[in-house]
Design an enzyme around this catalytic site. Sequence first.
Site, PDB file in Angstrom:
ATOM      1  N   HIS A  34      10.007  31.652  22.527  1.00 23.41           N
ATOM      2  CA  HIS A  34      10.270  31.156  21.164  1.00 23.41           C
ATOM      3  C   HIS A  34      11.263  32.020  20.378  1.00 23.41           C
ATOM      4  CE1 HIS A  34       6.760  28.680  21.905  1.00 23.41           C
ATOM      5  NE2 HIS A  34       6.047  29.757  22.167  1.00 23.41           N
ATOM      6  N   SER A  90      14.944  29.566  23.942  1.00 22.55           N
ATOM      7  CA  SER A  90      13.579  29.397  23.466  1.00 22.55           C
ATOM      8  C   SER A  90      12.735  28.767  24.573  1.00 22.55           C
ATOM      9  CB  SER A  90      13.556  28.511  22.222  1.00 22.55           C
ATOM     10  OG  SER A  90      12.275  28.557  21.643  1.00 22.55           O
ATOM     11  N   SER A 122      10.628  25.431  18.382  1.00 19.43           N
ATOM     12  CA  SER A 122      10.144  26.702  17.828  1.00 19.43           C
ATOM     13  C   SER A 122      11.233  27.647  17.315  1.00 19.43           C
ATOM     14  CB  SER A 122       9.297  27.432  18.876  1.00 19.43           C
ATOM     15  OG  SER A 122      10.089  27.776  19.989  1.00 19.43           O
ATOM     16  N   ASP A 150       7.719  32.818  28.785  1.00 21.68           N
ATOM     17  CA  ASP A 150       6.552  32.390  28.007  1.00 21.68           C
ATOM     18  C   ASP A 150       6.233  30.961  28.420  1.00 21.68           C
ATOM     19  OD1 ASP A 150       4.688  31.571  26.153  1.00 21.68           O
ATOM     20  OD2 ASP A 150       5.727  32.379  24.411  1.00 21.68           O
ATOM     21  N   GLU A 193       4.221  35.925  29.127  1.00 23.11           N
ATOM     22  CA  GLU A 193       3.580  36.070  27.823  1.00 23.11           C
ATOM     23  C   GLU A 193       2.236  35.343  27.693  1.00 23.11           C
ATOM     24  OE1 GLU A 193       4.603  37.765  25.193  1.00 23.11           O
ATOM     25  OE2 GLU A 193       3.705  36.824  23.455  1.00 23.11           O
ATOM     26  N   ASN A 214      -0.153  38.573  29.113  1.00 24.20           N
ATOM     27  CA  ASN A 214      -1.213  37.883  28.371  1.00 24.20           C
ATOM     28  C   ASN A 214      -2.537  38.623  28.462  1.00 24.20           C
ATOM     29  OD1 ASN A 214      -2.201  35.385  26.925  1.00 24.20           O
ATOM     30  ND2 ASN A 214      -3.553  35.381  28.709  1.00 24.20           N
ATOM     31  N   LYS A 216      -2.880  41.869  23.847  1.00 25.86           N
ATOM     32  CA  LYS A 216      -2.185  40.592  23.693  1.00 25.86           C
ATOM     33  C   LYS A 216      -3.234  39.491  23.481  1.00 25.86           C
ATOM     34  CE  LYS A 216       0.234  36.782  24.371  1.00 25.86           C
ATOM     35  NZ  LYS A 216      -0.377  35.451  24.353  1.00 25.86           N
ATOM     36  N   ASP A 229      -3.143  38.345  19.726  1.00 25.88           N
ATOM     37  CA  ASP A 229      -2.195  37.238  19.488  1.00 25.88           C
ATOM     38  C   ASP A 229      -2.916  35.893  19.594  1.00 25.88           C
ATOM     39  OD1 ASP A 229      -0.497  35.113  20.634  1.00 25.88           O
ATOM     40  OD2 ASP A 229       1.090  36.565  20.893  1.00 25.88           O
ATOM     41  N   ASN A 230      -3.563  35.641  20.726  1.00 24.48           N
ATOM     42  CA  ASN A 230      -4.188  34.334  20.947  1.00 24.48           C
ATOM     43  C   ASN A 230      -5.286  34.076  19.907  1.00 24.48           C
ATOM     44  OD1 ASN A 230      -2.768  35.186  23.201  1.00 24.48           O
ATOM     45  ND2 ASN A 230      -4.046  34.097  24.657  1.00 24.48           N
ATOM     46  N   CYS A 251      -3.434  32.968  16.186  1.00 27.36           N
ATOM     47  CA  CYS A 251      -3.724  31.542  15.940  1.00 27.36           C
ATOM     48  C   CYS A 251      -4.600  31.379  14.706  1.00 27.36           C
ATOM     49  CB  CYS A 251      -4.387  30.913  17.159  1.00 27.36           C
ATOM     50  SG  CYS A 251      -3.236  30.778  18.557  1.00 27.36           S
ATOM     51  N   HIS A 273      -0.181  25.525  25.256  1.00 27.27           N
ATOM     52  CA  HIS A 273       1.257  25.744  25.509  1.00 27.27           C
ATOM     53  C   HIS A 273       2.102  24.488  25.690  1.00 27.27           C
ATOM     54  CE1 HIS A 273       4.668  28.290  26.269  1.00 27.27           C
ATOM     55  NE2 HIS A 273       5.027  27.411  27.182  1.00 27.27           N
ATOM     56  N   HIS A 316       3.163  33.123  14.965  1.00 27.37           N
ATOM     57  CA  HIS A 316       2.280  34.169  14.439  1.00 27.37           C
ATOM     58  C   HIS A 316       3.049  35.148  13.553  1.00 27.37           C
ATOM     59  CE1 HIS A 316      -0.367  32.596  17.359  1.00 27.37           C
ATOM     60  NE2 HIS A 316      -0.216  33.482  18.325  1.00 27.37           N
ATOM     61  N   SER A 357       1.895  42.116  20.978  1.00 28.86           N
ATOM     62  CA  SER A 357       2.286  41.349  22.181  1.00 28.86           C
ATOM     63  C   SER A 357       3.600  41.872  22.750  1.00 28.86           C
ATOM     64  CB  SER A 357       2.491  39.874  21.837  1.00 28.86           C
ATOM     65  OG  SER A 357       1.348  39.348  21.252  1.00 28.86           O
ATOM     66  N   GLN A 410       5.315  43.519  26.158  1.00 25.67           N
ATOM     67  CA  GLN A 410       6.466  42.951  26.881  1.00 25.67           C
ATOM     68  C   GLN A 410       7.499  44.039  27.174  1.00 25.67           C
ATOM     69  OE1 GLN A 410       7.255  40.300  28.380  1.00 25.67           O
ATOM     70  NE2 GLN A 410       6.136  38.573  27.531  1.00 25.67           N
TER      71      GLN A 410
HETATM   72  N1  LIG Z   1       0.143  28.521  20.104  1.00 23.31           N
HETATM   73  C1  LIG Z   1       0.104  29.790  20.375  1.00 23.31           C
HETATM   74  O1  LIG Z   1       0.630  30.599  19.607  1.00 23.31           O
HETATM   75  C2  LIG Z   1      -0.580  30.269  21.592  1.00 23.31           C
HETATM   76  C3  LIG Z   1      -0.892  31.629  21.716  1.00 23.31           C
HETATM   77  C4  LIG Z   1      -1.548  32.047  22.865  1.00 23.31           C
HETATM   78  C5  LIG Z   1      -1.863  31.140  23.862  1.00 23.31           C
HETATM   79  N2  LIG Z   1      -1.506  29.826  23.722  1.00 23.31           N
HETATM   80  C6  LIG Z   1      -1.833  28.794  24.725  1.00 23.31           C
HETATM   81  O2  LIG Z   1      -3.075  28.223  24.319  1.00 23.31           O
HETATM   82  C7  LIG Z   1      -3.786  27.742  25.466  1.00 23.31           C
HETATM   83  C8  LIG Z   1      -5.182  28.359  25.491  1.00 23.31           C
HETATM   84  O3  LIG Z   1      -5.066  29.756  25.665  1.00 23.31           O
HETATM   85  P1  LIG Z   1      -6.342  30.712  25.692  1.00 23.31           P
HETATM   86  O4  LIG Z   1      -5.812  32.068  25.866  1.00 23.31           O
HETATM   87  O5  LIG Z   1      -7.261  30.386  24.593  1.00 23.31           O
HETATM   88  O6  LIG Z   1      -6.994  30.237  27.077  1.00 23.31           O
HETATM   89  P2  LIG Z   1      -8.527  30.362  27.485  1.00 23.31           P
HETATM   90  O7  LIG Z   1      -8.563  30.153  28.951  1.00 23.31           O
HETATM   91  O8  LIG Z   1      -9.111  31.591  26.886  1.00 23.31           O
HETATM   92  O9  LIG Z   1      -9.204  29.121  26.732  1.00 23.31           O
HETATM   93  C9  LIG Z   1      -9.088  27.789  27.104  1.00 23.31           C
HETATM   94  C10 LIG Z   1     -10.473  27.176  26.979  1.00 23.31           C
HETATM   95  O10 LIG Z   1     -10.395  25.755  27.151  1.00 23.31           O
HETATM   96  C11 LIG Z   1     -11.526  25.345  27.870  1.00 23.31           C
HETATM   97  N3  LIG Z   1     -11.253  24.030  28.470  1.00 23.31           N
HETATM   98  C12 LIG Z   1     -10.546  23.728  29.597  1.00 23.31           C
HETATM   99  N4  LIG Z   1     -10.555  22.398  29.811  1.00 23.31           N
HETATM  100  C13 LIG Z   1     -11.263  21.844  28.797  1.00 23.31           C
HETATM  101  C14 LIG Z   1     -11.617  20.518  28.469  1.00 23.31           C
HETATM  102  N5  LIG Z   1     -11.270  19.487  29.246  1.00 23.31           N
HETATM  103  N6  LIG Z   1     -12.331  20.303  27.335  1.00 23.31           N
HETATM  104  C15 LIG Z   1     -12.733  21.337  26.548  1.00 23.31           C
HETATM  105  N7  LIG Z   1     -12.427  22.634  26.826  1.00 23.31           N
HETATM  106  C16 LIG Z   1     -11.701  22.877  27.932  1.00 23.31           C
HETATM  107  C17 LIG Z   1     -11.767  26.452  28.869  1.00 23.31           C
HETATM  108  O11 LIG Z   1     -13.085  26.463  29.351  1.00 23.31           O
HETATM  109  C18 LIG Z   1     -11.435  27.691  28.051  1.00 23.31           C
HETATM  110  O12 LIG Z   1     -12.583  28.241  27.446  1.00 23.31           O
HETATM  111  C19 LIG Z   1      -2.911  28.098  26.657  1.00 23.31           C
HETATM  112  O13 LIG Z   1      -2.097  26.998  26.956  1.00 23.31           O
HETATM  113  C20 LIG Z   1      -2.066  29.240  26.137  1.00 23.31           C
HETATM  114  O14 LIG Z   1      -0.887  29.384  26.887  1.00 23.31           O
HETATM  115  C21 LIG Z   1      -0.915  29.384  22.588  1.00 23.31           C
END
Ligand SMILES: NC(=O)c1ccc[n+]([C@@H]2O[C@H](COP(=O)([O-])OP(=O)(O)OC[C@H]3O[C@@H](n4cnc5c(N)ncnc54)[C@H](O)[C@@H]3O)[C@@H](O)[C@H]2O)c1
Length: 497
Positions: free
Chosen positions: A51, A74, A79, A159, A220, A245, A250, A254-255, A259, A365, A418, A426, A430
């Site tokens: 991003h 990106s 983004s 990422d 990432e 990650n 991280k 971050d997550n 969020c 993602h 974020h 994070s 990196q």
């Molecule tokens: N937007 C952002 O800024 C940002 C930041 C970090 C990560 N992400 C992305 O967010 C997503 C989640 O990341 P995370 O670190 O929380 O992962 P995570 O593995 O910790 O959490 C995902 C959760 O979803 C659950 N899950 C899977 N399938 C499901 C379903 N069908 N119904 C309900 N729950 C279900 C899993 O059991 C798990 O607990 C990833 O795609 C990651 O790349 C986004």
Amino acid sequence: MDFNIRDIQLAEWGRKELDMAEKEMPGLMAVRKEYGPQKPLNGVRISGSLHMTVQTAVLIETLAELGADVRWASCNIFSTQDHAAAAVVVGPPRLGGTPEDPRGVPVFAWKGETLEEYWDCTLQALSFPGNSEAAGAGATGEAGTASASVIGPQLIVDDGGDATLLVHKGFELEQGSDWVDSPSESSEEEIIKNLLKQVHQQDSSRWQRVTADLHGVSEETTTGVHRLKRMAAEGSLLFPAINVNDSVTKSKFDNLYGCRESLVDGIKRATDVMTAGKVAVVCGFGDVGKGSAQSLRGMGARVIVTEIDPICALQAAMEGYEVKTLEEVVAQGDIFVTCTGNRDIITIEHMRAMKDEAIVCNIGHFDNEIQVTRLEQEPGISHIEIKPQVDKYVFADGHSVILLANGRLVNLGCATGHPSFVMSASFTNQALAQIDLWKNRDSYAKQVYVLSKKLDEEVARLHLDKLGVSLTRLTPEQADYIGVTTDGPYKDDTYRY
Ligand SMILES: NC(=O)c1ccc[n+]([C@@H]2O[C@H](COP(=O)([O-])OP(=O)(O)OC[C@H]3O[C@@H](n4cnc5c(N)ncnc54)[C@H](O)[C@@H]3O)[C@@H](O)[C@H]2O)c1
């Protein structure tokens, strides 16, 4: 210098925001201070697919200050912060660049790319001029594809794994894979295949040369790490990878806390909706889901969680959330957020059963957590654009859903991702990963690694002063009693935080 951005005249504004961000990114600034004079990445070609925000700009300029030759795209069509991209291209004041004579880093990104443009930008970021002729090539498209003199990166910052995917699929094509001619699951997959075919026609050994010179990727996000682990397990991973990650500093920051701030920011900027009193359904209670649910609850929403994992479901229940299936609550929710990293979480059938003007968005993602393609293609559903990244889909019975950011990351599509402070943690990981991949390039195998606990603790330590944290120091007797040293690491690798 070749680059492709929205408007280079935005550089001055971008620089002012970069200056503010630097103050909030103590980890990255400490990396600059410690490693800047040694230039551990001197001349190393680094391609980034992440991003193109203000915070990423600080990472890019940190890598450049460590000596790297950087190119950037990106990892999401929505983004990019165009003023940040402009500032990076013009470069930091000490280089004396201007919009007319930019001296920074080549960036290929703008907010609102088409998917074709997106993949072309990714290719551009992976295409370093191999000689002066190629260096003078135009801003878009052909420079990346046409010249056999183009060379690839030695390291990648990824990422979500798109840059890594392009390299792997290109390499496999040169090895005889027929993937590019197989039926595609999505229009995006078709675009990738067409791009690879075009490159292959012009240069049928490009990706073999690129991979021969590539020493690693630092990834990432959760979804990108899943892809890497799958490739490592299949034996198809072409270079070493550091899973950034899963540094604690991280994913547990971050997550979660990132969020917690940026999800509601995105929903608010997009809709201005009152969250208090509403029913919000959060799909997935991992790190992102925990932060998302907490912020919605903090705004007064009544939050319901869906989960497939009994541990995460129990955690959600113990936090006081209702845990239900989506089918049980689909008619009740006012706001739906997907954060599973999985596909087809909110289907067209779910959206048919939702309340009028339910808000549907994703913070995982990719764009397949919500069935956006079916929403766009199903007969009887009409589309009204409210404003960029906010769309209303009206069903035949008259009810509608409001879809944010086309089902892509709402916090980056409808807000600016974020805050700097959490991205500092994070991106310090990196930067350290890039330094280590290069420094120890002869000792890494084609596997997925995490940074050491010691470095993880160091990243956290670098962020304490800014918050006025006073850390307690172990006495030697206490350290001995719990079986650690006074300087850490303070936990073993199985500790979950
Ligand atoms: N937007 C952002 O800024 C940002 C930041 C970090 C990560 N992400 C992305 O967010 C997503 C989640 O990341 P995370 O670190 O929380 O992962 P995570 O593995 O910790 O959490 C995902 C959760 O979803 C659950 N899950 C899977 N399938 C499901 C379903 N069908 N119904 C309900 N729950 C279900 C899993 O059991 C798990 O607990 C990833 O795609 C990651 O790349 C986004």
